[in-house]
Design an enzyme around this catalytic site. Sequence first.
Site, PDB file in Angstrom:
ATOM      1  N   LYS A 251       0.866  -1.193   0.000  1.00 38.11           N
ATOM      2  CA  LYS A 251       0.000   0.000   0.000  1.00 38.11           C
ATOM      3  C   LYS A 251       0.895   1.232   0.000  1.00 38.11           C
ATOM      4  O   LYS A 251       1.491   1.574   1.015  1.00 38.11           O
ATOM      5  CB  LYS A 251      -0.941   0.006   1.205  1.00 38.11           C
ATOM      6  CG  LYS A 251      -1.904   1.178   1.141  1.00 38.11           C
ATOM      7  CD  LYS A 251      -2.913   1.193   2.267  1.00 38.11           C
ATOM      8  CE  LYS A 251      -4.018   2.209   1.976  1.00 38.11           C
ATOM      9  NZ  LYS A 251      -3.526   3.541   1.606  1.00 38.11           N
ATOM     10  N   ARG A 256      -3.701   8.604  -5.659  1.00 37.51           N
ATOM     11  CA  ARG A 256      -4.260   7.594  -6.549  1.00 37.51           C
ATOM     12  C   ARG A 256      -4.553   8.193  -7.921  1.00 37.51           C
ATOM     13  O   ARG A 256      -5.120   9.274  -8.017  1.00 37.51           O
ATOM     14  CB  ARG A 256      -5.545   7.051  -5.929  1.00 37.51           C
ATOM     15  CG  ARG A 256      -6.103   5.862  -6.655  1.00 37.51           C
ATOM     16  CD  ARG A 256      -6.990   5.068  -5.738  1.00 37.51           C
ATOM     17  NE  ARG A 256      -7.731   4.056  -6.465  1.00 37.51           N
ATOM     18  CZ  ARG A 256      -8.592   3.238  -5.878  1.00 37.51           C
ATOM     19  NH1 ARG A 256      -8.826   3.335  -4.581  1.00 37.51           N
ATOM     20  NH2 ARG A 256      -9.232   2.334  -6.573  1.00 37.51           N
ATOM     21  N   ARG A 271      -8.841  10.277  -7.382  1.00 33.41           N
ATOM     22  CA  ARG A 271      -9.853   9.441  -6.752  1.00 33.41           C
ATOM     23  C   ARG A 271     -11.217  10.111  -6.755  1.00 33.41           C
ATOM     24  O   ARG A 271     -12.242   9.462  -6.875  1.00 33.41           O
ATOM     25  CB  ARG A 271      -9.417   9.129  -5.316  1.00 33.41           C
ATOM     26  CG  ARG A 271     -10.381   8.224  -4.612  1.00 33.41           C
ATOM     27  CD  ARG A 271      -9.868   7.895  -3.239  1.00 33.41           C
ATOM     28  NE  ARG A 271     -10.949   8.074  -2.311  1.00 33.41           N
ATOM     29  CZ  ARG A 271     -10.926   7.672  -1.061  1.00 33.41           C
ATOM     30  NH1 ARG A 271      -9.860   7.102  -0.580  1.00 33.41           N
ATOM     31  NH2 ARG A 271     -11.956   7.859  -0.276  1.00 33.41           N
ATOM     32  N   PHE A 342      -1.622  -0.907 -10.234  1.00 35.47           N
ATOM     33  CA  PHE A 342      -2.171  -2.070  -9.528  1.00 35.47           C
ATOM     34  C   PHE A 342      -3.461  -2.632 -10.125  1.00 35.47           C
ATOM     35  O   PHE A 342      -3.957  -3.649  -9.664  1.00 35.47           O
ATOM     36  CB  PHE A 342      -2.363  -1.787  -8.039  1.00 35.47           C
ATOM     37  CG  PHE A 342      -3.239  -0.588  -7.720  1.00 35.47           C
ATOM     38  CD1 PHE A 342      -4.602  -0.639  -7.930  1.00 35.47           C
ATOM     39  CD2 PHE A 342      -2.680   0.565  -7.185  1.00 35.47           C
ATOM     40  CE1 PHE A 342      -5.408   0.444  -7.623  1.00 35.47           C
ATOM     41  CE2 PHE A 342      -3.478   1.660  -6.875  1.00 35.47           C
ATOM     42  CZ  PHE A 342      -4.843   1.597  -7.090  1.00 35.47           C
ATOM     43  N   ARG A 419     -17.343   0.295  -1.083  1.00 36.46           N
ATOM     44  CA  ARG A 419     -16.542  -0.329  -0.054  1.00 36.46           C
ATOM     45  C   ARG A 419     -16.992  -1.764  -0.023  1.00 36.46           C
ATOM     46  O   ARG A 419     -17.783  -2.212  -0.846  1.00 36.46           O
ATOM     47  CB  ARG A 419     -16.780   0.349   1.278  1.00 36.46           C
ATOM     48  CG  ARG A 419     -16.091   1.675   1.354  1.00 36.46           C
ATOM     49  CD  ARG A 419     -16.198   2.319   2.696  1.00 36.46           C
ATOM     50  NE  ARG A 419     -15.787   3.707   2.571  1.00 36.46           N
ATOM     51  CZ  ARG A 419     -14.534   4.116   2.726  1.00 36.46           C
ATOM     52  NH1 ARG A 419     -13.578   3.258   3.014  1.00 36.46           N
ATOM     53  NH2 ARG A 419     -14.228   5.383   2.610  1.00 36.46           N
ATOM     54  N   LYS A 425      -7.600  -2.919   3.687  1.00 39.69           N
ATOM     55  CA  LYS A 425      -6.280  -2.331   3.949  1.00 39.69           C
ATOM     56  C   LYS A 425      -5.796  -2.697   5.337  1.00 39.69           C
ATOM     57  O   LYS A 425      -6.579  -2.789   6.288  1.00 39.69           O
ATOM     58  CB  LYS A 425      -6.262  -0.830   3.703  1.00 39.69           C
ATOM     59  CG  LYS A 425      -7.284  -0.007   4.415  1.00 39.69           C
ATOM     60  CD  LYS A 425      -7.137   1.452   3.985  1.00 39.69           C
ATOM     61  CE  LYS A 425      -8.420   2.211   4.175  1.00 39.69           C
ATOM     62  NZ  LYS A 425      -8.321   3.616   3.770  1.00 39.69           N
TER      63      LYS A 425
END
Length: 585
Positions: A251, A256, A271, A342, A419, A425
């Site tokens: 991470k 991002r 993001r 990623f 989510r 995380k």
Amino acid sequence: MLFRELADTYERLEATSSRLEMTDILAEAFRRFDPSEIRMAVYLTQGQLYPDFNPLKLGMADKMILKAIAFASGAGESFVQDLMLKEGDPGIVAQKAFQNKKQTTLFSEPLTLKRTYETLEAIARSEGGGSQDLKIKLMSKLLSDASSPEAKFLSRVITGRMRLGVSSMTVLDALAVAFATKEDRDAVERAFNVSSDLGLVAEEMALHGLEGVRTIHVQVNRPLRAMLAERMSSPEEILEKMGGTCAFEYKYDGVRLQAHICKGEVRLFSRKLDELTSQFPDVVAGLKRTIRADSAIVEGECVPVDTNTGEFLPFQEVSHRRGRKYGVEEAIEDYPVKLCLFDCILKDGEDLTDRPFLQRREALMSIVEPDDSVALSEIRVLSSADEAQAFFQEAIKDGCEGLMAKSVAETSVYRAGNRGFLWIKYKKEYRSEMNDTVDLVVVGAFAGRGKRKGFYGALLMATYDPEADRFETVSKLGSGFDDANLAAILEMLSPDRIPEKHHLVDSKMEADFWFSPRLVLEVRGAEITLSPIHTCSFGSVRPDSGLAIRFPRFTGRFRDDKEGREATTSQELLAMYQAQLKRVE
DNA sequence: TTTGGCTGCCC
DNA sequence: ATTCTGC
DNA sequence: GCAGAATGGGCAGCCAAA
């Protein structure tokens, strides 16, 4: 349609806390509204004027709305500001300010939704010299013509906090109920996640029902809502949740980026879907060099690096790049970055969001030829908590925040905007044994807003410097309090209230309330940062910088056993900063 | 011309 | 970003 | 467990005031 109808709907939404009831209220309203106006209504319900990716912003928030309320109601600015401290909500302030207004506006034209929205658009468009004045005038005219509930919600739109208990997920529920069936909700939500435009989804639903929404697809240059993650504090827990095996991935601590590539052109989105292309020309060039695909959407973390050693640098470094319009070329030299990719959401025109994670990873590997500036994230598929923990330690050693755990099940699709436990995380700071707490003294406080009305919303916290016998601010603290804490803190601090800043306190920040430094609270944070505003160890690391705490929160532990001068010292905080792996030099 | 308050957006 | 709360 | 709403540090840019 009258704005009044929308405001009345908001009143009804505000009056309930049941999401089922909210859904019904909204669905009924959506059916009633003219489809040509539903878009405006939906944006306003989100406390916005446009979808996130629209660069146009109101440029008006807390302070300016108070000025507009003061101007329109004839109340003094300081009266309105005091009211704001007491009420904690600009909507209520507007209502109360107008109660005292002498002449009423009985003869004004009722506000239509269209006029309301167009005035807000005019506020957003106004820029340059005199624009702040114009924004206030435009808003004040709206407020003058508004009924009490209209004024309330107009004021809240400006601050972007509608406080209805309704946000995008409830709007999606309501759209499904109003124009299709509850069972179709997933399709409606998918359209939103892929288009990032709730107004568009609403309009399509209202005009064409599910058929309309089915025409919305993943598309290059249309940013999609970023997939998010839950948190967990141990590999054991994570593996259990993931069914025994999952992918663990570094991470990285950066910004991002969602990169859209089409025929050699590259656009970057954040993001929150802001366009970042012009701020990272180096990343754009890097992607042009390394991506082998006619079209693609790939995602990664843009991390600050030391180009000599290849080591990652603190988040603060890349912050200098974000939002920059001037001196971009110099900033590329001063704050170089590396993009760690990623995910791959689209490849050669094909939408990959419904593919399992490892297939997307393979697609990513098939189109990237990594170099120094564009890399693939470090990743391992593991089934053992011990191995995961070892990998976690490597990530920390390499300057990362911890690990992301990603499901590798058949169901591990790219769930835009959601989510959920497909991604988890696992950060260093979640492990108490790896993350020191500090004991800080309360020296000031700020009035709570919204559901914290009548309490302190946040406290101003300080360390102690025994050499100078001074208390130096290091952080505000507004997270980690439950309702009982908030009430208790109000009581505990009342004997310490003083009218001015305490003579032993060094603060550049102006609090709403001041205290004698006595109450000590235990505080957890992620790391220590250099601060332009906090006075802890000011000048020790760098001239004009103090120390502050990143992501501060109350642990729940009152240090009744300590008095003010037994708080963590400024020198101790400096030592903690110097012991950190990553420091701004 | 410089400074500082405010806003928006990264985390 | 983190955290808490009602459903 | 989800969805929503409180709250943090700190950066750049814009605009108005100094």
